[in-house]
Design a protein around this motif. Structure first.
Motif, mmCIF file in Angstrom:
data_model
loop_
_atom_site.group_PDB
_atom_site.id
_atom_site.type_symbol
_atom_site.label_atom_id
_atom_site.label_comp_id
_atom_site.label_asym_id
_atom_site.label_seq_id
_atom_site.Cartn_x
_atom_site.Cartn_y
_atom_site.Cartn_z
ATOM 1 N N ASP A 1 0.679 -1.158 -0.162
ATOM 2 C CA ASP A 1 -0.047 -0.054 -0.084
ATOM 3 C C ASP A 1 0.875 1.267 -0.030
ATOM 4 O O ASP A 1 1.618 1.627 0.913
ATOM 5 C CB ASP A 1 -1.032 0.005 1.410
ATOM 6 N N GLU A 2 0.999 1.916 -1.025
ATOM 7 C CA GLU A 2 1.741 3.156 -1.279
ATOM 8 C C GLU A 2 3.298 2.837 -0.765
ATOM 9 O O GLU A 2 3.794 3.312 -0.034
ATOM 10 C CB GLU A 2 1.236 4.168 -0.642
ATOM 11 N N PRO A 3 3.641 1.954 -1.466
ATOM 12 C CA PRO A 3 5.204 1.428 -0.954
ATOM 13 C C PRO A 3 6.297 2.668 -1.269
ATOM 14 O O PRO A 3 7.356 2.329 -0.405
ATOM 15 C CB PRO A 3 5.413 0.273 -1.921
ATOM 16 N N THR A 4 6.209 3.366 -2.169
ATOM 17 C CA THR A 4 7.290 4.347 -2.369
ATOM 18 C C THR A 4 6.812 5.977 -2.015
ATOM 19 O O THR A 4 7.506 6.699 -2.053
ATOM 20 C CB THR A 4 7.785 4.370 -3.889
ATOM 21 N N ALA A 5 5.729 5.994 -1.035
ATOM 22 C CA ALA A 5 5.469 7.409 -0.389
ATOM 23 C C ALA A 5 6.462 7.890 0.154
ATOM 24 O O ALA A 5 6.820 7.285 1.159
ATOM 25 C CB ALA A 5 3.970 7.178 0.301
ATOM 26 N N GLY A 6 6.901 9.067 -0.024
ATOM 27 C CA GLY A 6 7.927 9.705 0.700
ATOM 28 C C GLY A 6 9.333 9.094 0.536
ATOM 29 O O GLY A 6 10.266 9.538 1.262
ATOM 30 N N LEU A 7 9.609 8.426 -0.475
ATOM 31 C CA LEU A 7 11.000 7.964 -0.724
ATOM 32 C C LEU A 7 11.813 8.744 -1.595
ATOM 33 O O LEU A 7 10.796 9.392 -2.626
ATOM 34 C CB LEU A 7 10.900 6.417 -1.404
ATOM 35 N N ASP A 8 12.836 8.933 -1.450
ATOM 36 C CA ASP A 8 13.781 9.724 -2.371
ATOM 37 C C ASP A 8 13.993 8.826 -3.699
ATOM 38 O O ASP A 8 13.625 7.824 -3.691
ATOM 39 C CB ASP A 8 15.057 10.198 -1.951
ATOM 40 N N PRO A 9 14.478 9.333 -4.635
ATOM 41 C CA PRO A 9 14.429 9.116 -6.117
ATOM 42 C C PRO A 9 15.302 7.304 -6.089
ATOM 43 O O PRO A 9 14.905 6.356 -6.491
ATOM 44 C CB PRO A 9 15.147 9.780 -7.073
ATOM 45 N N GLN A 10 16.536 7.267 -5.127
ATOM 46 C CA GLN A 10 17.027 6.203 -5.257
ATOM 47 C C GLN A 10 16.663 5.079 -4.530
ATOM 48 O O GLN A 10 16.390 3.902 -4.957
ATOM 49 C CB GLN A 10 18.610 6.558 -4.409
ATOM 50 N N ALA A 11 15.961 5.328 -3.445
ATOM 51 C CA ALA A 11 15.102 4.326 -2.608
ATOM 52 C C ALA A 11 13.925 3.906 -3.499
ATOM 53 O O ALA A 11 13.688 2.894 -3.552
ATOM 54 C CB ALA A 11 14.452 4.983 -1.321
ATOM 55 N N ARG A 12 13.282 4.932 -4.365
ATOM 56 C CA ARG A 12 11.974 4.579 -4.949
ATOM 57 C C ARG A 12 12.690 3.553 -6.067
ATOM 58 O O ARG A 12 11.983 2.589 -6.345
ATOM 59 C CB ARG A 12 11.431 5.827 -5.617
#
Length: 311
Positions: free
Chosen positions: A160-171
């Motif tokens: 559920d929204e796994p990349t919310a708030g992540l920076d581009p590298q973490a995304r």
């Protein structure tokens, strides 16, 4: 609509969920195939999270049937627990638990967990293993929740929204992990507000609004979906478009938008591109700035759900 599968990872039929007088989900049908990434999209309040929480067994449906790996997510919760990974939008972790301890604890609950050290390094959590959960940044909390969802080698994972708030590298690290899950045969049900994420990762997209399905299909089908693709080029003003159209398929349209600026609409494919360039060469036209435009998933989403803000 996508036809129900008798061997689906998730099968939702006629799902209704109400909160008092508010109907969050109103007769939703949804199928997520095994071994595929299914993205569930919708504006705020569309019923995405409620639907996923019912599938996870956290909420009881008011009507309809839900089957997860062929089982009832509430009645068969004990059987499903080791087979299904869940990443919630928030919560699910003791606030004072250290990140590394929590992940190792989850791993010990499974028979064949992933290598915890490798997973920690993969998701960039190595520096915060001894940090209490409540002191992690929002992005670190997201990555820990993802690690907890996949460490047990689930057959099916809800993200559920796994990349919310992540920076581009973490995304992008998260994207690669999701791709590897699919390559290993894991079924993934993904909710996201990032249209490019759904377009990049999903085998199938389901768009819902007002608790009901609006459309579903592969990203390619939805982006093609009845809307014409467009080719644009510039050249000298006043080209003989009637001559050009005779060389193109009957359903193709050509228009001079402004002097020297041309648009061709229809099914844009390699053969059509070759025909246009050949026609230009035969007529002494040197086309400039030739581009092919295609609807994106975001275009489709906005067309179907509107552009007004949702609270």
């Amino acid at each position: 609509m996508h036809q129900p599968s008798t061997d689906a990872a998730v099968q939702v039929t006629g799902l209704v969920k109400r909160y008092g007088e508010k109907t969050a989900v109103a007769g939703l049908d949804l199928t997520a195939a095994r071994g595929e990434v299914t993205a569930v999209l919708g504006p705020n309040g569309a019923g995405k999270t409620t639907t996923v929480e019912v599938c996870e067994g956290y909420r009881r449906p008011d009507a309809g049937t839900v089957r997860v790996l062929g089982r009832d997510p509430r009645a068969d919760a004990a059987e499903l627990r080791p087979r299904v990974g869940v990443m919630l939008q928030s919560g699910g972790v003791y606030p004072t638990a250290r990140a590394g301890e929590m992940l190792r604890h989850i791993a010990r609950l499974h028979a064949r967990p992933l290598d915890v050290v490798a997973l920690v390094e993969r998701l960039g959590l190595g520096s915060c293993g001894r940090t209490p959960y409540r002191r992690l940044s929002g992005g670190q909390q997201q990555r820990l929740a993802l690690a907890m969802a996949v460490v047990g080698r689930p057959e099916l994972v809800f993200l559920d929204e796994p990349t919310a708030g992540l920076d581009p590298q973490a995304r992008h690290a998260t994207w690669e992990l999701i791709r590897e899950l699919r390559a290993d045969g894991v079924s993934v049900v993904l909710t996201t507000h990032h249209m490019d994420e759904a377009e990049q990762l999903s085998d199938r997209v389901v768009i819902i609004d007002g608790g009901r399905p609006v459309v579903d299909g592969t990203p390619e089908e939805l982006c093609r979906g009845g809307a014409e693709n467009t080719m644009r080029f510039t050249g000298r003003p006043g080209l003989d478009l009637g001559s050009l159209l005779k060389a193109l398929p009957p359903e193709t349209a050509a228009l001079e938008l402004s002097p020297g600026s041309y648009r061709i609409s229809g099914e844009i494919n390699p053969e059509l591109l070759a025909t246009v360039t050949t026609w230009c060469a035969q007529n002494g036209v040197l086309p400039d700035q030739m581009t092919v435009e295609r609807r994106t998933l975001e275009d489709v989403f906005l067309e179907l759900t509107g552009r007004e803000l949702r609270s």
